[in-house]
Design a protein around this motif. Structure first.
Motif: not given
Length: 309
Positions: A201-211, A181-188, A190-193
């Motif tokens: 605002p973030s002090s780390v550039p491009d943090i969403v894309d890097r995560q 269940l985790f392997m099937a669902m986690y990617g989606r 995590f991206r949504k979250g």
């Protein structure tokens, strides 16, 4: 007809495993653009980076469950500018470090830190800063090696027995099915979250894309699940009571609006360690390390100065 049904069912069941196998490994080609250096430790390669002047008071920063060491980019360089010698590194399963298999209990991570410090020939006492799951790792390390530390600083620390919800409980408690269940669902999921932080605002550039880039590599999902089933699946009352008995100074910094590590954890930590100091950042959620780095630094500076006395 029934054969097609079972073939389709088998495809659905095998799809998460096949997708994981087809993902690239973290290796030399992916590491070409990595800052810092690498250490060959017993479980694999660990990526690390030094900042600040040699000879400065040593600070070691431990990141959390899903954000590698780049999460410190809004904090570590500022500490380095203030004269501190700062070590950041990627936990196994994240960033540019290897993804070895194994149960990710406290000892799994404290061994990585011990080996890294030995590899770097770090003998001096230091201040340990742990964010989220890194706070749990920091508590485990401090309970085992209080003599190595000047101070323990915890940012939105895990280890207080927080509840991640019914889906997380299902994933943690139900073996093979939970893993599927985790392997099937986690990617989606995590991206949504992480997308909810796109305009924050973030002090780390491009943090969403890097995560989200962490999802590209084989072993990241498995590492997250192993940590959820390991170090994050219990409270650390024993470790924090040991830290209190040793008299090691502790500062915990909480986000008032944190819905991942609720501020109610402050009460538990206060019960387990009455000597621990606490600060709360108003309006901060769980991303306080990069969403409220200025406020975090404002609290860190006097705490680090007091550790040098």
């Amino acid at each position: 007809m029934i054969e097609w049904f079972f073939a389709g069912l088998a495809g659905v069941i095998l799809a998460p495993t096949v997708a994981e196998v087809l993902r690239p490994r973290m290796g030399p080609s992916a590491r070409q653009s990595a800052p810092g250096e690498f250490a060959e430790l017993s479980r694999g390669v660990t990526h690390y980076q030094w900042l600040g002047p040699e000879g400065g008071p040593l600070v070691v920063c431990v990141h959390g469950l899903t954000t590698p060491s780049f999460v410190w980019e809004g904090i570590a360089p500022r500490l380095a500018e203030a004269g501190y010698r700062v070590l950041t590194y990627d936990l196994y399963g994240r960033g540019y470090s290897d993804r070895p298999r194994g149960a990710q209990e406290g000892g799994y991570f404290t061994a990585q830190l011990e080996e890294l410090l030995a590899h770097l020939e770090v003998a001096d006492r230091f201040t340990l800063i742990g964010y989220s799951m890194g706070g749990a790792i920091g508590a485990c390390y401090a309970a085992q090696h209080p003599e190595r530390l000047k101070k323990l600083i915890l940012l939105a620390p895990a280890g207080m027995g927080h509840d991640l919800g019914p889906v997380a409980r299902l994933v943690v408690n139900y073996g093979g099915f939970g893993r599927w269940l985790f392997m099937a669902m986690y990617g989606r999921s995590f991206r949504k979250g992480t997308e909810t932080e796109r305009d924050m605002p973030s002090s780390v550039p491009d943090i969403v894309d890097r995560q989200q880039n962490e999802l590209r590599y084989r072993g990241f999902r498995g590492a997250v699940l192993a940590s959820m089933r390991g170090i994050l699946d219990r409270d650390l009352e024993e470790e924090h009571r040991t830290i209190a008995e040793c008299g090691l100074p502790v500062l915990a910094i909480w986000g008032r609006d944190d819905d991942v590590i609720p501020i109610s954890g402050m009460g538990k930590l206060a019960e387990w360690n009455r000597r621990a100091e606490h600060d709360v950042i108003e309006g901060a959620g769980h991303a306080l390390a990069y969403s409220h780095s200025e406020e975090v630094l404002r609290l860190l500076r006097p705490a680090l100065e007091s550790a040098q006395k």
